[in-house]
Write a protein that holds these residues in place. Structure first.
Motif, mmCIF file in Angstrom:
data_model
loop_
_atom_site.group_PDB
_atom_site.id
_atom_site.type_symbol
_atom_site.label_atom_id
_atom_site.label_comp_id
_atom_site.label_asym_id
_atom_site.label_seq_id
_atom_site.Cartn_x
_atom_site.Cartn_y
_atom_site.Cartn_z
ATOM 1 N N PHE A 1 13.195 -2.833 4.422
ATOM 2 C CA PHE A 1 12.079 -2.509 3.538
ATOM 3 C C PHE A 1 11.827 -1.003 3.505
ATOM 4 O O PHE A 1 11.727 -0.385 2.463
ATOM 5 C CB PHE A 1 10.799 -3.219 4.023
ATOM 6 N N LEU A 2 11.709 -0.430 4.705
ATOM 7 C CA LEU A 2 11.375 0.982 4.795
ATOM 8 C C LEU A 2 12.512 1.856 4.285
ATOM 9 O O LEU A 2 12.269 2.919 3.708
ATOM 10 C CB LEU A 2 11.042 1.359 6.249
ATOM 11 N N GLY A 3 13.727 1.382 4.472
ATOM 12 C CA GLY A 3 14.886 2.128 3.983
ATOM 13 C C GLY A 3 14.862 2.248 2.468
ATOM 14 O O GLY A 3 15.092 3.311 1.903
ATOM 15 N N THR A 4 14.548 1.114 1.804
ATOM 16 C CA THR A 4 14.447 1.113 0.346
ATOM 17 C C THR A 4 13.331 2.044 -0.094
ATOM 18 O O THR A 4 13.469 2.800 -1.061
ATOM 19 C CB THR A 4 14.145 -0.309 -0.172
ATOM 20 N N LEU A 5 12.217 1.995 0.636
ATOM 21 C CA LEU A 5 11.075 2.833 0.292
ATOM 22 C C LEU A 5 11.459 4.310 0.408
ATOM 23 O O LEU A 5 11.125 5.123 -0.453
ATOM 24 C CB LEU A 5 9.902 2.523 1.224
ATOM 25 N N ARG A 6 12.190 4.630 1.486
ATOM 26 C CA ARG A 6 12.542 6.033 1.637
ATOM 27 C C ARG A 6 13.534 6.482 0.569
ATOM 28 O O ARG A 6 13.490 7.617 0.111
ATOM 29 C CB ARG A 6 13.062 6.366 3.016
ATOM 30 N N ALA A 7 14.399 5.571 0.168
ATOM 31 C CA ALA A 7 15.333 5.922 -0.915
ATOM 32 C C ALA A 7 14.551 6.260 -2.179
ATOM 33 O O ALA A 7 14.876 7.220 -2.884
ATOM 34 C CB ALA A 7 16.296 4.774 -1.166
ATOM 35 N N SER A 8 13.480 5.482 -2.449
ATOM 36 C CA SER A 8 12.654 5.770 -3.628
ATOM 37 C C SER A 8 11.969 7.121 -3.479
ATOM 38 O O SER A 8 11.844 7.884 -4.439
ATOM 39 C CB SER A 8 11.584 4.697 -3.828
ATOM 40 N N ALA A 9 11.507 7.416 -2.255
ATOM 41 C CA ALA A 9 10.841 8.692 -2.009
ATOM 42 C C ALA A 9 11.823 9.847 -2.225
ATOM 43 O O ALA A 9 11.484 10.874 -2.811
ATOM 44 C CB ALA A 9 10.282 8.731 -0.591
ATOM 45 N N ASP A 10 13.066 9.648 -1.750
ATOM 46 C CA ASP A 10 14.093 10.680 -1.950
ATOM 47 C C ASP A 10 14.354 10.906 -3.433
ATOM 48 O O ASP A 10 14.531 12.028 -3.887
ATOM 49 C CB ASP A 10 15.410 10.281 -1.272
ATOM 50 N N LYS A 11 14.359 9.787 -4.178
ATOM 51 C CA LYS A 11 14.606 9.888 -5.613
ATOM 52 C C LYS A 11 13.496 10.684 -6.292
ATOM 53 O O LYS A 11 13.758 11.539 -7.143
ATOM 54 C CB LYS A 11 14.696 8.490 -6.228
ATOM 55 N N LEU A 12 12.256 10.373 -5.877
ATOM 56 C CA LEU A 12 11.125 11.076 -6.471
ATOM 57 C C LEU A 12 11.212 12.567 -6.123
ATOM 58 O O LEU A 12 10.954 13.425 -6.954
ATOM 59 C CB LEU A 12 9.804 10.478 -5.965
ATOM 60 N N GLU B 1 0.824 -1.211 0.000
ATOM 61 C CA GLU B 1 0.000 0.000 0.000
ATOM 62 C C GLU B 1 0.857 1.260 0.000
ATOM 63 O O GLU B 1 0.587 2.211 -0.734
ATOM 64 C CB GLU B 1 -0.937 0.009 1.215
ATOM 65 N N LEU B 2 1.895 1.251 0.831
ATOM 66 C CA LEU B 2 2.786 2.413 0.878
ATOM 67 C C LEU B 2 3.437 2.654 -0.486
ATOM 68 O O LEU B 2 3.529 3.780 -0.962
ATOM 69 C CB LEU B 2 3.873 2.213 1.931
ATOM 70 N N ARG B 3 3.877 1.565 -1.093
ATOM 71 C CA ARG B 3 4.517 1.652 -2.397
ATOM 72 C C ARG B 3 3.552 2.244 -3.423
ATOM 73 O O ARG B 3 3.927 3.101 -4.225
ATOM 74 C CB ARG B 3 4.997 0.242 -2.786
ATOM 75 N N GLU B 4 2.277 1.794 -3.356
ATOM 76 C CA GLU B 4 1.279 2.325 -4.288
ATOM 77 C C GLU B 4 1.047 3.816 -4.067
ATOM 78 O O GLU B 4 0.921 4.582 -5.013
ATOM 79 C CB GLU B 4 -0.043 1.554 -4.146
ATOM 80 N N GLN B 5 1.006 4.186 -2.787
ATOM 81 C CA GLN B 5 0.855 5.614 -2.461
ATOM 82 C C GLN B 5 1.936 6.445 -3.117
ATOM 83 O O GLN B 5 1.669 7.494 -3.708
ATOM 84 C CB GLN B 5 0.973 5.804 -0.942
ATOM 85 N N LEU B 6 3.160 5.946 -2.997
ATOM 86 C CA LEU B 6 4.302 6.675 -3.549
ATOM 87 C C LEU B 6 4.186 6.789 -5.066
ATOM 88 O O LEU B 6 4.407 7.855 -5.644
ATOM 89 C CB LEU B 6 5.612 5.977 -3.162
ATOM 90 N N ASP B 7 3.791 5.664 -5.708
ATOM 91 C CA ASP B 7 3.636 5.683 -7.159
ATOM 92 C C ASP B 7 2.590 6.710 -7.581
ATOM 93 O O ASP B 7 2.758 7.424 -8.565
ATOM 94 C CB ASP B 7 3.237 4.289 -7.672
ATOM 95 N N GLU B 8 1.498 6.774 -6.804
ATOM 96 C CA GLU B 8 0.432 7.728 -7.135
ATOM 97 C C GLU B 8 0.932 9.159 -7.066
ATOM 98 O O GLU B 8 0.605 9.989 -7.912
ATOM 99 C CB GLU B 8 -0.756 7.548 -6.174
#
Lengths: 637, 179
Positions: free
Chosen positions: B161-172, B99-106
């Motif tokens: 998991f969350l670290g990878t997610l935050r890296a993606s958020a930083d990239k965005l 769900e978090l990943r989908e949120q980020l994609d949106e």
């Protein structure tokens, strides 16, 4: 009882002990040498009083010339006159074609991958060209300082990859130099301003040269200078400003035909003049007439600022990006990671001639919110910083507490399945650093393995720089997947990589055969060393003897200093006696003319003092923690 | 000196997850100030080699200890517990991750439609939530280690998991800010 030595106040205790050290800025367009003399650090001029040495070398059958004389011949003899050699260091023919500008030289591909240039004096590699520039600078240095240099610090751009750094080191070797350290240019600039002794906080070094832009963030904390991030744009510089002005002239003139090379050259030269004039004046006259392209008019500083605004902004964006990187590398804490804000930057240093453009200064001032430092000539600041560092590293200021901690500028990785690059050491990691990576065999009885090392941030190997291919041999035969080959990557304090490997289950060392993608082999370097003495064969023998003696003197001095400092504290009287004897032996051998025997003696003395060296290192570490309370230490056990 | 010391011993700090990052940084600099190759630029070859080895060891240790995740993994390794590449995680945790990943994609896709200003604000909120989770799992590890290693190990996987997610958020974020 030893007699007290009384010296003049302010003078070194023993004038003979003061070493000759110099800093060298080996630049794309110009090179400089600087030194600390009588407490003042300054760049050294040639006989004509010129400080800048144009980085131009001309090779002819009659001999080699460097600098202004060579530059003046560039027009009539372009093939034999090498300019901007720095851009070819550690590069292959394909890279140079990709530089985006037409170079007049005849390139030859070599087995080592690095390019060579055809001249009337034969084929020369960029390493040899750079060595000629270094030799000229060093001759200047030795003359001014009245004696051979004991050591130099050479600066390199922060973004230089392993192949480029290695090429620079090789050039120094061919020039016969003792390199104390390769120093990143921005770090040198910060040192020149003495920021290492100033306030704690972040320092930004904004370096805009003719063709490249570099931004580096350094952090000063308790006397330690740490490079926390580097970034920039290798295709952005003052030349782009000139281009914009030239384009403006073409537009304004209404000239519709295609611009020929002669016109372009004239326009670029005019544009440069206009840019420089507008650094002081609010507006300037523009008068161009070349091959039917005619224009007369005015250009104001405001107009020029508009023409280059997006380029300047591009550099500011890179600054913002580096601030983010700095935040990443400083607070790796995965919870409270915060990027640095612009406000955390306390000092900004300007480097490079293009920072004289007022629009650049203004943009930098606005972005960081501090007035940038520019008291030291931005063309000389790097050489001056290198000289300060050389003076410390050579041992002239033993009481100096300054320490520079540098980082790896570009990630190091390995080629994996599908042409993907897997990062082994991330960029902005403090160096020296070592990392291990494990591999396994995919075939039964496999005894060799090929490993491809690349450098860069991109995901595909083809987008990264190929550094070297390593062949691991002597893997003990096992079933597929059973062998565990541990490959160790070591990056030293100069940012240079070396690789070793062993099979983990058996402990067998696999031999590593290094094939640098764009480097010189040991044999090639030896050949070049020999070639530089073409006209006097005896010199080779003379030189190896001189080198051996210099080495012996260096080792003896290092050991004697160590004994004076720590001998009585760490060693038994009998051990000191043994080391003193070993020193005497080497001193005697040094008087002979047998270079091999001297080298052997140096090695033996090194062996004899190994234990003492280890004891000293231990003592140094203990001293580092001397301020801590004992209960803290016990707590950790 | 002993190259077999663990990273905490190098800095003479207690072997524990909670650590004073400033104190670590101070000790790091003190150590480098005495062993760094620059201090041995004119020394004998053997001293140069020792200095290189020590400076390398200290940099490696510092890199590991100053990061929460790397420190946690290192502590587990000291207990001979190794991190698996494809760990088994609770289904509800994985669902929440998706769900978090989908949120980020949106947030990323919305940017294409209505400009980046609104997206940046949403991303800010999103990152706060991720940091909140990271803080929770960090506490989870701190509470479990060293008494309950399996729970500590689970916390490491969650942090990964969350670290990878935050890296993606930083990239965005970098993309939205047009860096």
């Amino acid at each position: 009882m030893a007699l007290l030595q009384i010296t003049e106040p302010g003078k070194a205790q023993d004038p003979h002990q003061r070493k000759r050290a110099a800093g060298i800025d080996l630049g794309t367009t110009n090179s400089l040498i600087a030194s600390v003399r009588g407490g003042v650090t300054e760049t050294l001029p040639d006989e004509a009083g010129e400080h800048l040495l144009p980085s131009v070398v001309r090779f002819t059958e009659g001999g080699t010339v460097v600098g202004l004389v060579a530059m003046q011949a560039a027009k009539e003899d372009p093939l034999n006159t090498i300019v901007s050699v720095k851009r070819m260091m550690g590069r292959g023919v394909e890279d140079i074609k990709g530089l985006g500008e037409r170079l007049p030289y005849e390139f030859v591909s070599t087995e080592g991958g690095m390019v060579k240039l055809k001249t009337d004096a034969g084929e020369v590699s960029p390493v040899e060209v750079s060595a000629e520039i270094l030799k000229t600078l060093v001759a200047r240095g030795s003359e001014t300082l009245a004696g051979n240099l004991d050591g130099v610090v050479i600066t390199v751009p922060a973004y230089f990859d392993d192949a480029q750094r290695q090429a620079t080191r090789d050039a120094a070797r061919i020039a016969g130099l003792q390199v104390l350290r390769l120093l990143n240019e921005p770090t040198a600039a910060a040192v020149a301003y003495g920021l290492d002794t100033g306030h704690e906080g972040l320092v930004a070094v904004y370096d805009l040269g003719g063709g490249t832009f570099d931004i580096s963030l350094l952090r000063l904390h308790t006397g330690v200078f740490e490079v926390v991030a580097t970034g920039g744009d290798s295709a952005l510089g003052g030349d782009d400003f000139d281009h914009r002005i030239a384009e403006w002239i073409i537009r304004e003139s209404g000239y519709k035909d295609e611009v020929n090379p002669r016109q372009l050259r004239t326009l670029m030269m005019q544009a440069r003049g206009i840019k420089e004039a507008l650094s002081d004046a609010d507006s300037t006259e523009v008068n161009v007439s070349v091959d039917g392209l005619e224009f007369s008019g005015q250009l104001t500083r405001t107009q020029m600022n508009e023409l280059i605004a997006d380029l300047v902004q591009q550099s500011i964006k890179a600054c913002a990006r580096s601030l983010r990187d700095a935040g990443d590398s400083v607070s790796k804490d995965s919870v409270s990671k915060d990027s640095f804000s612009k406000e955390s930057v306390q000092n900004v240093v300007l480097v490079g001639g293009s920072t004289r453009v007022p629009a650049v200064r203004q943009a930098v001032t606005e972005f960081f919110g501090v007035e940038p430092l520019s008291d030291i000539d931005p063309d000389r600041v790097v050489a001056i910083g290198a000289a300060v560092q050389a003076n410390i590293l050579v041992g002239n200021k033993p009481e100096d507490e300054m320490l520079l901690l540098d980082v790896l500028p570009l990630s190091l990785g390995l080629e994996t399945v599908g042409g993907l690059a897997e990062k082994v050491i991330q960029r902005n990691t403090a160096i020296p650093i070592a990392r291990s990576q494990e591999f396994t065999t995919y075939k039964d009885g496999q005894t060799a393995m090929l490993i491809h090392v690349v450098q860069g941030e991109r995901e595909l190997v083809s987008d990264c720089r190929s550094l070297a291919r390593f062949e691991l041999r002597g893997i003990p035969p096992m079933v597929a997947g059973a062998a565990r080959i541990e490959v160790n990557f070591q990056v030293d304090a100069d940012g240079l990589l070396s690789v070793s490997a062993r099979e983990a289950t058996t402990g067998v060392n696999a031999s590593v055969e290094v094939k640098p993608s764009y480097g010189l082999s040991e044999a090639e370097i030896t050949d070049m060393l020999k070639a530089s003495f073409d006209h006097a064969k005896d010199d080779i023998v003379a030189r190896s003897l001189t080198e051996a003696r210099v080495d012996a003197t260096r080792v003896i001095e290092a050991l004697q200093n160590a004994l004076t400092e720590d001998g009585e504290r760490l060693l038994q009287a009998s051990d000191i006696e043994l080391l003193q004897q070993a020193i005497s032996v080497l001193q005697e051998v040094s008087e002979t003319t047998d270079a091999d025997a001297i080298n052997e003696g140096v090695e033996m003395l090194g062996k004899a003092s190994e234990e003492f060296a280890a004891l000293r290192m231990d003592a140094a570490v203990r001293k580092a923690f001397a301020g801590h309370k004992l209960d803290e230490l016990e707590e950790s056990n | 000196m002993d190259f077999n010391q663990n990273y905490f011993e190098i800095f003479q700090l207690p072997v524990a997850f909670d650590l004073d990052v400033d104190e670590l940084a101070t000790r790091y600099r003190q150590l480098q100030a005495s062993v760094h190759p620059d201090k041995f630029a004119s020394a004998t070859e053997h001293e140069k080699r020792l200095s290189l080895q020590w400076a390398t060891q200290i940099n490696g240790a510092y890199d590991t200890l100053r990061s929460d995740l790397a420190r946690a993994i290192y502590l587990l390794e000291l207990n001979d517990v190794h991190i698996e590449e494809n760990p088994q995680l609770a289904p509800d945790f994985l669902m929440a991750q998706i769900e978090l990943r989908e949120q980020l994609d949106e947030i990323g896709e919305a940017d294409v439609l209505d400009g980046s200003d609104g997206s940046l604000a949403k991303l800010e909120t999103f990152k706060k939530e991720v940091n909140q989770h990271l803080g929770d799992y960090r506490s989870e590890f701190a509470a479990a280690y060293p008494d309950d290693v399996p729970v500590a190990q689970m916390a490491v996987y969650k942090l990964q998991f969350l670290g990878t997610l935050r890296a993606s958020a930083d990239k965005l974020e970098e993309k939205l800010l047009d860096y």
